[in-house]
Design a protein around this motif. Sequence first.
Motif, PDB file in Angstrom:
ATOM      1  N   GLN A 167      76.019  28.980 -29.525  1.00  0.00           N
ATOM      2  CA  GLN A 167      73.925  29.197 -28.744  1.00  0.00           C
ATOM      3  C   GLN A 167      74.752  28.103 -27.334  1.00  0.00           C
ATOM      4  O   GLN A 167      73.790  28.822 -26.193  1.00  0.00           O
ATOM      5  CB  GLN A 167      73.814  27.642 -28.585  1.00  0.00           C
ATOM      6  N   ALA A 168      75.858  28.097 -27.055  1.00  0.00           N
ATOM      7  CA  ALA A 168      75.779  27.812 -25.250  1.00  0.00           C
ATOM      8  C   ALA A 168      76.853  28.550 -24.653  1.00  0.00           C
ATOM      9  O   ALA A 168      75.943  29.306 -23.921  1.00  0.00           O
ATOM     10  CB  ALA A 168      77.012  26.537 -25.279  1.00  0.00           C
ATOM     11  N   LEU A 169      77.279  29.628 -25.821  1.00  0.00           N
ATOM     12  CA  LEU A 169      77.051  30.882 -24.957  1.00  0.00           C
ATOM     13  C   LEU A 169      76.352  32.362 -25.338  1.00  0.00           C
ATOM     14  O   LEU A 169      75.461  32.515 -23.722  1.00  0.00           O
ATOM     15  CB  LEU A 169      78.068  31.854 -25.916  1.00  0.00           C
ATOM     16  N   GLU A 170      75.402  32.218 -26.152  1.00  0.00           N
ATOM     17  CA  GLU A 170      74.171  33.083 -26.429  1.00  0.00           C
ATOM     18  C   GLU A 170      73.694  32.800 -24.921  1.00  0.00           C
ATOM     19  O   GLU A 170      73.035  33.508 -24.091  1.00  0.00           O
ATOM     20  CB  GLU A 170      73.932  32.934 -27.069  1.00  0.00           C
ATOM     21  N   LEU A 171      73.321  31.695 -24.789  1.00  0.00           N
ATOM     22  CA  LEU A 171      72.004  31.077 -23.452  1.00  0.00           C
ATOM     23  C   LEU A 171      72.063  30.943 -22.314  1.00  0.00           C
ATOM     24  O   LEU A 171      71.837  31.056 -21.181  1.00  0.00           O
ATOM     25  CB  LEU A 171      71.219  29.793 -23.961  1.00  0.00           C
ATOM     26  N   SER A 172      74.103  30.481 -21.649  1.00  0.00           N
ATOM     27  CA  SER A 172      74.183  30.146 -20.592  1.00  0.00           C
ATOM     28  C   SER A 172      74.529  32.122 -20.438  1.00  0.00           C
ATOM     29  O   SER A 172      73.922  32.002 -18.802  1.00  0.00           O
ATOM     30  CB  SER A 172      75.654  29.686 -20.476  1.00  0.00           C
ATOM     31  N   VAL A 173      74.501  32.592 -20.609  1.00  0.00           N
ATOM     32  CA  VAL A 173      75.153  33.971 -20.756  1.00  0.00           C
ATOM     33  C   VAL A 173      74.232  35.170 -19.890  1.00  0.00           C
ATOM     34  O   VAL A 173      73.850  35.537 -18.937  1.00  0.00           O
ATOM     35  CB  VAL A 173      76.059  35.094 -21.338  1.00  0.00           C
ATOM     36  N   GLN A 174      73.135  34.586 -20.875  1.00  0.00           N
ATOM     37  CA  GLN A 174      71.635  35.471 -20.204  1.00  0.00           C
ATOM     38  C   GLN A 174      71.320  34.918 -18.988  1.00  0.00           C
ATOM     39  O   GLN A 174      70.259  35.900 -18.352  1.00  0.00           O
ATOM     40  CB  GLN A 174      70.431  34.524 -21.555  1.00  0.00           C
ATOM     41  N   SER A 175      71.699  33.729 -18.278  1.00  0.00           N
ATOM     42  CA  SER A 175      71.655  33.624 -17.416  1.00  0.00           C
ATOM     43  C   SER A 175      71.855  33.600 -15.669  1.00  0.00           C
ATOM     44  O   SER A 175      72.442  33.208 -14.873  1.00  0.00           O
ATOM     45  CB  SER A 175      71.358  31.557 -17.235  1.00  0.00           C
ATOM     46  N   MET A 176      73.187  34.478 -16.647  1.00  0.00           N
ATOM     47  CA  MET A 176      74.358  34.502 -15.503  1.00  0.00           C
ATOM     48  C   MET A 176      74.257  36.168 -14.561  1.00  0.00           C
ATOM     49  O   MET A 176      73.021  37.043 -15.738  1.00  0.00           O
ATOM     50  CB  MET A 176      75.290  35.344 -16.249  1.00  0.00           C
ATOM     51  N   GLN A 177      74.684  36.379 -13.680  1.00  0.00           N
ATOM     52  CA  GLN A 177      74.511  37.733 -13.050  1.00  0.00           C
ATOM     53  C   GLN A 177      76.107  38.632 -13.780  1.00  0.00           C
ATOM     54  O   GLN A 177      77.229  38.086 -13.916  1.00  0.00           O
ATOM     55  CB  GLN A 177      74.804  38.410 -11.693  1.00  0.00           C
ATOM     56  N   LEU A 178      76.560  40.117 -13.194  1.00  0.00           N
ATOM     57  CA  LEU A 178      77.864  40.723 -13.619  1.00  0.00           C
ATOM     58  C   LEU A 178      78.555  39.987 -12.435  1.00  0.00           C
ATOM     59  O   LEU A 178      77.652  40.276 -11.487  1.00  0.00           O
ATOM     60  CB  LEU A 178      76.884  41.772 -13.322  1.00  0.00           C
ATOM     61  N   GLY A 179      79.412  39.892 -13.232  1.00  0.00           N
ATOM     62  CA  GLY A 179      80.349  39.727 -12.000  1.00  0.00           C
ATOM     63  C   GLY A 179      80.299  38.127 -11.844  1.00  0.00           C
ATOM     64  O   GLY A 179      81.726  37.388 -10.935  1.00  0.00           O
ATOM     65  N   GLU A 180      79.550  37.081 -12.079  1.00  0.00           N
ATOM     66  CA  GLU A 180      78.829  35.894 -12.350  1.00  0.00           C
ATOM     67  C   GLU A 180      80.276  35.746 -12.835  1.00  0.00           C
ATOM     68  O   GLU A 180      80.859  35.343 -13.670  1.00  0.00           O
ATOM     69  CB  GLU A 180      78.092  35.574 -12.173  1.00  0.00           C
ATOM     70  N   VAL A 181      80.993  34.408 -11.919  1.00  0.00           N
ATOM     71  CA  VAL A 181      82.175  33.269 -12.231  1.00  0.00           C
ATOM     72  C   VAL A 181      81.607  31.630 -12.673  1.00  0.00           C
ATOM     73  O   VAL A 181      80.787  31.515 -11.649  1.00  0.00           O
ATOM     74  CB  VAL A 181      83.260  33.508 -12.712  1.00  0.00           C
ATOM     75  N   SER A 182      81.033  30.987 -14.069  1.00  0.00           N
ATOM     76  CA  SER A 182      80.438  29.474 -13.678  1.00  0.00           C
ATOM     77  C   SER A 182      81.522  28.629 -14.990  1.00  0.00           C
ATOM     78  O   SER A 182      81.813  29.371 -16.177  1.00  0.00           O
ATOM     79  CB  SER A 182      79.033  29.854 -14.604  1.00  0.00           C
ATOM     80  N   PHE A 183      81.515  27.743 -14.709  1.00  0.00           N
ATOM     81  CA  PHE A 183      81.679  26.407 -15.747  1.00  0.00           C
ATOM     82  C   PHE A 183      80.247  26.197 -16.343  1.00  0.00           C
ATOM     83  O   PHE A 183      78.878  25.772 -15.870  1.00  0.00           O
ATOM     84  CB  PHE A 183      82.046  25.050 -14.394  1.00  0.00           C
ATOM     85  N   LEU A 184      80.682  25.789 -17.751  1.00  0.00           N
ATOM     86  CA  LEU A 184      79.473  25.702 -19.056  1.00  0.00           C
ATOM     87  C   LEU A 184      79.966  24.208 -19.894  1.00  0.00           C
ATOM     88  O   LEU A 184      80.895  24.607 -19.855  1.00  0.00           O
ATOM     89  CB  LEU A 184      79.384  26.598 -19.442  1.00  0.00           C
ATOM     90  N   LEU A 185      79.073  23.712 -19.682  1.00  0.00           N
ATOM     91  CA  LEU A 185      79.509  22.483 -19.861  1.00  0.00           C
ATOM     92  C   LEU A 185      78.677  22.718 -21.112  1.00  0.00           C
ATOM     93  O   LEU A 185      76.981  22.072 -21.140  1.00  0.00           O
ATOM     94  CB  LEU A 185      78.611  20.915 -18.432  1.00  0.00           C
ATOM     95  N   THR A 186      78.997  21.907 -22.307  1.00  0.00           N
ATOM     96  CA  THR A 186      77.944  21.625 -23.217  1.00  0.00           C
ATOM     97  C   THR A 186      78.678  20.618 -24.687  1.00  0.00           C
ATOM     98  O   THR A 186      79.098  20.451 -24.229  1.00  0.00           O
ATOM     99  CB  THR A 186      78.104  23.379 -24.253  1.00  0.00           C
TER     100      THR A 186
END
Length: 404
Positions: A167-186
């Motif tokens: 779920q961490a990836l499903e929910l987080s990727v929906q908040s991202m923009q194409l080409g975006e790089v982010s740290f995700l903490l779950t």
Amino acid sequence: MIGPQPDNPFPMAKAQEPPEMSQVGKEDTEIQCANQPASAEPAASQAAQELEGSPCLGRVVKFLLPHTVVEAPLPQEEEQQFYQGLERMLGPKQGHFRELFTATGWADITEDRFLRKLLVREGQGEASRPQPGQEVTVKLLGVLEDGSLVEKDPKLTFILEQGDVIQALELSVQSMQLGEVSFLLTSFLYAYGHLGRDPDIPSDASLLYEVTLLQIQDSPDLGLLPPSVRISVSKQKRERGNFHFEREEYQRAMRSYLLALGILDSPGAVPPGPEEEEELQEHRVKCLNNCAAAQLKLQLFEEVLASCNAVLHIDPDNVKALYRKGKLLSERGEDQAAMNILKRALQLEPTTKAIHAELSKLAKSQKGPPERPAPTGVDNLVPPAAYQSAWMDPSSPQLFKDTS
């Protein structure tokens, strides 16, 4: 310095072809699930035994997850940059994830603050965010609190909101923009839960990812795929459902099974040949039986009956469906119909204890409670005072006194 250690590689996680379950009623068999810690063994073992293509009949299966678990290589340039970014954020010490859950500068993806995102590089704007049902490709690196690299995939592709990743990836990727790089903490709640993932992710483990959103496109038209490919994709969905089922995520499990079934019966699909049609029917039965198991856990009894009837339409002698249907009809008070169905299941598998037990239970309920014999004398009505007092006090030595 945190980072992967060359002298301590992680072993590859291997997937094994899950066997077909030939009998029902193996719920009492104790097995050791391959992808769970010993502390969670009873719940996950019982869950696994109820599924097609899951650890049953004492066999051990490891499910193919959508991530690739890799041996820790010598640090490459991108990994070095990843760990340098972690050190700037965490400092040289390890085990600081707890502080990040309350740190400033992070965006909360969920209200409970157990899934958070820290922007590293902006993407191509709000219009480039992916939508549910679209296929996305991400580059992924993930570590535990001790710095162990447990997730690495240069091109992980999945369809949003189909339960193929945590779920961490499903929910987080929906908040991202194409080409975006982010740290995700779950926290473990949106990752691998209480069971973890054998052999590299322990129970209740928090994870920190670096995710790059590489590509967004519409999901493929499954109807254009040949039957062999549809069967392969459907099998992956079903195994993902087994993964959720073992974690008692029954709603997500049922969704995966229904998606797997839908892939087999895609509208406008390429017509199969005789052998392919037989294989398609076999996989339909597995998906429907697993659907019934999840629906039973969710107490969706009408749906359970519908799934069992669909199985029996394809395979009238499917013992798992006969047993489930008979048991459910018995619980609904339809005793005669339940008896007929369970007797048919017993004819097919006469050694299955669960069917014997259900028939015995049904026979007793039809007979009702046994009648007590009428007393024949005064002695039967009023016991001697000594024995009467002994009955009143079970610890009385007179119960065990030798009167001979």
